[in-house]
Design a protein around this motif. Structure first.
Motif, PDB file in Angstrom:
ATOM      1  N   TRP A 115      66.342   6.616 -46.168  1.00  0.00           N
ATOM      2  CA  TRP A 115      66.408   7.096 -44.744  1.00  0.00           C
ATOM      3  C   TRP A 115      65.396   6.563 -44.044  1.00  0.00           C
ATOM      4  CZ3 TRP A 115      70.545   8.589 -42.748  1.00  0.00           C
ATOM      5  CH2 TRP A 115      70.640   9.173 -41.276  1.00  0.00           C
ATOM      6  N   PRO A 116      65.497   5.270 -43.250  1.00  0.00           N
ATOM      7  CA  PRO A 116      64.338   4.763 -42.583  1.00  0.00           C
ATOM      8  C   PRO A 116      63.601   5.863 -41.550  1.00  0.00           C
ATOM      9  CG  PRO A 116      66.533   3.391 -42.341  1.00  0.00           C
ATOM     10  CD  PRO A 116      66.783   4.696 -43.036  1.00  0.00           C
ATOM     11  N   VAL A 117      62.406   5.518 -41.633  1.00  0.00           N
ATOM     12  CA  VAL A 117      61.492   6.403 -41.078  1.00  0.00           C
ATOM     13  C   VAL A 117      61.715   6.089 -39.407  1.00  0.00           C
ATOM     14  CG1 VAL A 117      59.696   4.845 -40.565  1.00  0.00           C
ATOM     15  CG2 VAL A 117      59.126   7.300 -40.595  1.00  0.00           C
ATOM     16  N   SER A 118      62.377   5.038 -39.019  1.00  0.00           N
ATOM     17  CA  SER A 118      62.698   4.603 -37.587  1.00  0.00           C
ATOM     18  C   SER A 118      63.873   5.557 -37.188  1.00  0.00           C
ATOM     19  CB  SER A 118      63.338   3.394 -37.575  1.00  0.00           C
ATOM     20  OG  SER A 118      64.471   3.092 -38.353  1.00  0.00           O
ATOM     21  N   PHE A 119      64.641   6.161 -38.161  1.00  0.00           N
ATOM     22  CA  PHE A 119      65.735   7.227 -37.934  1.00  0.00           C
ATOM     23  C   PHE A 119      65.342   8.313 -37.476  1.00  0.00           C
ATOM     24  CE2 PHE A 119      69.632   5.425 -40.397  1.00  0.00           C
ATOM     25  CZ  PHE A 119      69.410   4.158 -39.548  1.00  0.00           C
ATOM     26  N   ARG A 120      64.186   9.074 -37.972  1.00  0.00           N
ATOM     27  CA  ARG A 120      63.408  10.165 -37.705  1.00  0.00           C
ATOM     28  C   ARG A 120      62.753  10.061 -36.500  1.00  0.00           C
ATOM     29  NH1 ARG A 120      57.563  11.429 -39.876  1.00  0.00           N
ATOM     30  NH2 ARG A 120      57.298   9.722 -38.201  1.00  0.00           N
ATOM     31  N   THR A 123      68.790  13.580 -38.207  1.00  0.00           N
ATOM     32  CA  THR A 123      67.856  12.534 -38.404  1.00  0.00           C
ATOM     33  C   THR A 123      66.514  13.088 -39.114  1.00  0.00           C
ATOM     34  OG1 THR A 123      66.936  12.387 -36.128  1.00  0.00           O
ATOM     35  CG2 THR A 123      68.990  10.940 -36.799  1.00  0.00           C
ATOM     36  N   ILE A 124      66.070  14.120 -38.398  1.00  0.00           N
ATOM     37  CA  ILE A 124      64.856  14.788 -38.995  1.00  0.00           C
ATOM     38  C   ILE A 124      64.990  15.755 -40.120  1.00  0.00           C
ATOM     39  CG2 ILE A 124      63.163  16.595 -38.549  1.00  0.00           C
ATOM     40  CD1 ILE A 124      63.319  15.639 -35.560  1.00  0.00           C
ATOM     41  N   GLY A 125      66.148  16.523 -40.098  1.00  0.00           N
ATOM     42  CA  GLY A 125      66.626  17.099 -41.333  1.00  0.00           C
ATOM     43  C   GLY A 125      66.662  16.276 -42.566  1.00  0.00           C
ATOM     44  N   ALA A 126      67.597  15.237 -42.675  1.00  0.00           N
ATOM     45  CA  ALA A 126      67.719  14.257 -43.740  1.00  0.00           C
ATOM     46  C   ALA A 126      66.407  13.627 -44.129  1.00  0.00           C
ATOM     47  CB  ALA A 126      68.614  13.311 -43.200  1.00  0.00           C
ATOM     48  N   TYR A 127      65.508  13.392 -43.208  1.00  0.00           N
ATOM     49  CA  TYR A 127      64.307  12.793 -43.438  1.00  0.00           C
ATOM     50  C   TYR A 127      63.315  13.715 -44.441  1.00  0.00           C
ATOM     51  CZ  TYR A 127      59.710  10.490 -43.124  1.00  0.00           C
ATOM     52  OH  TYR A 127      58.404  10.073 -43.494  1.00  0.00           O
ATOM     53  N   ILE A 128      63.453  15.113 -43.841  1.00  0.00           N
ATOM     54  CA  ILE A 128      62.436  16.279 -44.687  1.00  0.00           C
ATOM     55  C   ILE A 128      63.111  16.462 -45.901  1.00  0.00           C
ATOM     56  CG2 ILE A 128      61.589  18.572 -44.348  1.00  0.00           C
ATOM     57  CD1 ILE A 128      61.530  18.456 -41.618  1.00  0.00           C
ATOM     58  N   GLY A 129      64.341  16.482 -46.140  1.00  0.00           N
ATOM     59  CA  GLY A 129      64.731  16.475 -47.402  1.00  0.00           C
ATOM     60  C   GLY A 129      64.835  15.410 -48.228  1.00  0.00           C
ATOM     61  N   LEU A 130      64.562  14.472 -48.155  1.00  0.00           N
ATOM     62  CA  LEU A 130      64.176  13.306 -48.943  1.00  0.00           C
ATOM     63  C   LEU A 130      62.635  13.186 -49.365  1.00  0.00           C
ATOM     64  CD1 LEU A 130      66.040  10.265 -47.829  1.00  0.00           C
ATOM     65  CD2 LEU A 130      66.138  11.237 -49.932  1.00  0.00           C
ATOM     66  N   MET A 131      61.798  14.167 -48.703  1.00  0.00           N
ATOM     67  CA  MET A 131      60.343  14.150 -48.976  1.00  0.00           C
ATOM     68  C   MET A 131      60.122  14.662 -50.388  1.00  0.00           C
ATOM     69  SD  MET A 131      58.637  15.760 -45.525  1.00  0.00           S
ATOM     70  CE  MET A 131      58.173  14.956 -44.199  1.00  0.00           C
ATOM     71  N   LEU A 132      60.763  15.607 -50.872  1.00  0.00           N
ATOM     72  CA  LEU A 132      60.556  16.065 -52.150  1.00  0.00           C
ATOM     73  C   LEU A 132      61.367  15.344 -53.334  1.00  0.00           C
ATOM     74  CD1 LEU A 132      58.889  18.585 -53.613  1.00  0.00           C
ATOM     75  CD2 LEU A 132      61.272  19.555 -53.490  1.00  0.00           C
ATOM     76  N   VAL A 136      72.983   9.046 -47.821  1.00  0.00           N
ATOM     77  CA  VAL A 136      72.239   9.888 -46.991  1.00  0.00           C
ATOM     78  C   VAL A 136      72.943  10.655 -45.916  1.00  0.00           C
ATOM     79  CG1 VAL A 136      70.233  10.671 -46.019  1.00  0.00           C
ATOM     80  CG2 VAL A 136      70.250   9.199 -47.956  1.00  0.00           C
ATOM     81  N   PHE A 137      73.545   9.741 -45.122  1.00  0.00           N
ATOM     82  CA  PHE A 137      74.238  10.227 -43.860  1.00  0.00           C
ATOM     83  C   PHE A 137      75.386  10.985 -44.172  1.00  0.00           C
ATOM     84  CE2 PHE A 137      77.561   9.137 -40.420  1.00  0.00           C
ATOM     85  CZ  PHE A 137      76.885   9.915 -39.394  1.00  0.00           C
ATOM     86  N   LEU A 138      76.319  10.669 -45.131  1.00  0.00           N
ATOM     87  CA  LEU A 138      77.453  11.523 -45.591  1.00  0.00           C
ATOM     88  C   LEU A 138      77.069  12.698 -46.294  1.00  0.00           C
ATOM     89  CD1 LEU A 138      79.645   8.516 -47.005  1.00  0.00           C
ATOM     90  CD2 LEU A 138      79.943   9.770 -44.603  1.00  0.00           C
ATOM     91  N   VAL A 139      76.097  12.585 -47.137  1.00  0.00           N
ATOM     92  CA  VAL A 139      75.748  13.824 -47.634  1.00  0.00           C
ATOM     93  C   VAL A 139      75.156  15.147 -46.443  1.00  0.00           C
ATOM     94  CG1 VAL A 139      74.038  14.823 -49.254  1.00  0.00           C
ATOM     95  CG2 VAL A 139      75.122  12.932 -49.791  1.00  0.00           C
ATOM     96  N   ALA A 140      74.401  14.140 -45.607  1.00  0.00           N
ATOM     97  CA  ALA A 140      73.718  15.276 -44.731  1.00  0.00           C
ATOM     98  C   ALA A 140      74.943  15.912 -43.826  1.00  0.00           C
ATOM     99  CB  ALA A 140      72.975  14.280 -43.687  1.00  0.00           C
ATOM    100  N   LEU A 141      75.973  14.955 -43.551  1.00  0.00           N
ATOM    101  CA  LEU A 141      77.200  15.550 -42.963  1.00  0.00           C
ATOM    102  C   LEU A 141      77.945  16.624 -43.535  1.00  0.00           C
ATOM    103  CD1 LEU A 141      78.637  12.598 -41.029  1.00  0.00           C
ATOM    104  CD2 LEU A 141      77.545  14.501 -39.860  1.00  0.00           C
ATOM    105  N   SER A 177      71.808  19.337 -43.001  1.00  0.00           N
ATOM    106  CA  SER A 177      71.414  17.985 -43.371  1.00  0.00           C
ATOM    107  C   SER A 177      70.217  18.270 -44.543  1.00  0.00           C
ATOM    108  CB  SER A 177      71.079  17.141 -42.300  1.00  0.00           C
ATOM    109  OG  SER A 177      70.148  17.711 -41.464  1.00  0.00           O
ATOM    110  N   LEU A 178      69.238  18.932 -44.178  1.00  0.00           N
ATOM    111  CA  LEU A 178      68.073  19.017 -44.910  1.00  0.00           C
ATOM    112  C   LEU A 178      68.294  19.455 -46.347  1.00  0.00           C
ATOM    113  CD1 LEU A 178      64.782  20.716 -43.861  1.00  0.00           C
ATOM    114  CD2 LEU A 178      65.605  21.042 -46.092  1.00  0.00           C
ATOM    115  N   PHE A 179      69.083  20.695 -46.499  1.00  0.00           N
ATOM    116  CA  PHE A 179      69.322  21.242 -47.742  1.00  0.00           C
ATOM    117  C   PHE A 179      70.466  20.091 -48.407  1.00  0.00           C
ATOM    118  CE2 PHE A 179      67.199  24.762 -46.213  1.00  0.00           C
ATOM    119  CZ  PHE A 179      66.382  25.381 -47.102  1.00  0.00           C
TER     120      PHE A 179
END
Length: 344
Positions: free
Chosen positions: A54-59, A239-248, A13-18, A37-39
């Motif tokens: 993506w742990p919620v703790s990161f968000r 951290t927030i963008g990656a978290y939202i991206g994984l919601m769907l 997730v981190f590498l894809v977000a970057l 990072s979101l898209f």
């Protein structure tokens, strides 16, 4: 091997977000650290057949950084200035809730989902709180409600930065001292220390709101407010963008076509409506469009606050408007809905 099994999905997730951040930066899109990072995460999870996590703790770390940054802008004087807008904020929230309920009746007719489910899916509140509320009630379709709110969050966070970035109006945000890396670390550390207090007080979004309140309290001390270093804000956005991206999730797309279309259209309708209200606010109040739009947009207090800091809107005004809406929904609307649902 077990540790690698846990860490690999997070690293992915981190590498894809970057990668998403890099692409958005090259294309000169607004807020590349958040939208990239979101898209990046949102789209790639449907293409790559690898586990994502993506742990919620990161968000929560990101929320605390944003809350600290906005808290540095808060003063008692600013809150006193905003008091003149309270009647308008109340009328605005009543109007948005009435519009959402009207929209829910249409969704109920078109999709054949139950009216209580349609109403809960349409109310523009925070996703986590409304999903928890739905789980506590009987006869509500939690999957549908979750989908509607996820689509709204992604639509708001995805579209609004593009909309506000094309406005060239100046803003009324408070200017504070040049960023100081060590001082930022100190204030963020203080913010984390007080978060357990916010949890005990059951504040909405405690990882965000508790540092904001801390910033307000620090304004009564001799400590001078210092702007947040961009590096910290970039971390928060990623951290927030990656978290939202994984919601769907892919299973959400297995809902009926009418539900999928209604979820997207209802989100776009709310954004369009608040766009019009924001234009009215620009005429009525000494407020730039960025601030007025983010104040009225149907997003969460934390997400709108993050966007406000990134596009240099008045994050204090945005946070107050969004906080008032959240409290109005949780203190007034949800108890009414709960009473109504029990009578069904």
């Amino acid at each position: 091997m077990s540790n690698l099994h846990v860490v690999f999905p997070i690293i992915t997730v981190f590498l894809v977000a970057l990668l998403g951040v890099s692409i958005f930066s090259l294309l000169s899109f607004p807020m590349p650290w958040m939208l990239g990072s979101l898209f990046g995460v949102l789209l790639s999870q449907f293409l790559l057949k690898v586990p994502y996590q993506w742990p919620v703790s990161f968000r929560n770390i990101g929320l605390a950084i944003v809350g600290t940054a906005i808290g540095q802008l808060f003063t008692l004087e600013l809150l006193l200035l905003i008091r003149h807008s309270l009647i308008f904020i109340l009328i605005l929230n009543i109007f948005l809730c009435i519009f959402s309920i009207f929209l829910a009746f249409i969704i109920h007719r078109v999709t054949k989902i139950s009216l209580p489910t349609a109403i809960t899916a349409s109310i523009p509140g925070g996703i986590s709180q409304l999903v928890v509320f739905a789980e506590e009630q009987k006869n509500l379709d939690v999957t549908v409600i979750t989908f509607f709110h996820i689509v709204r969050v992604i639509s708001v966070v995805g579209f609004i930065p593009f909309i506000v970035s094309i406005t060239n109006q100046t803003n009324t945000a408070v200017t504070i001292e040049t960023p100081d890396y060590l001082y930022n670390l100190f204030i963020i550390f203080l913010g984390f220390l007080v978060i357990p207090i916010g949890k005990k007080l059951r504040l909405p979004v405690p990882y965000f709101l508790t540092p904001v309140i801390l910033g307000l309290l620090l304004s009564f001390t001799p400590l001078e407010p210092v702007a947040m270093n961009d590096s910290f804000l970039h971390i928060a956005q990623l951290t927030i963008g990656a978290y939202i991206g994984l919601m769907l999730k892919s299973q959400s797309l297995h809902l009926k076509k009418s539900i999928l279309i209604s979820g997207v259209l209802s989100a776009l309708l709310l954004i369009t409506l608040t766009f019009g209200i924001a234009e009215i606010m620009v005429c009525l109040y000494d407020m730039d469009f960025k601030t007025s739009f983010l104040s009225t947009a149907p997003g969460g207090m934390d997400q709108m606050g993050l966007i406000a800091t990134a596009v240099h809107a008045d994050a204090t005004q945005v946070t107050v408007f969004q906080l008032f809406r959240m409290l109005f929904i949780y203190v007034v609307i949800l108890p009414i809905l709960k009473w109504y649902f029990t009578k069904e």
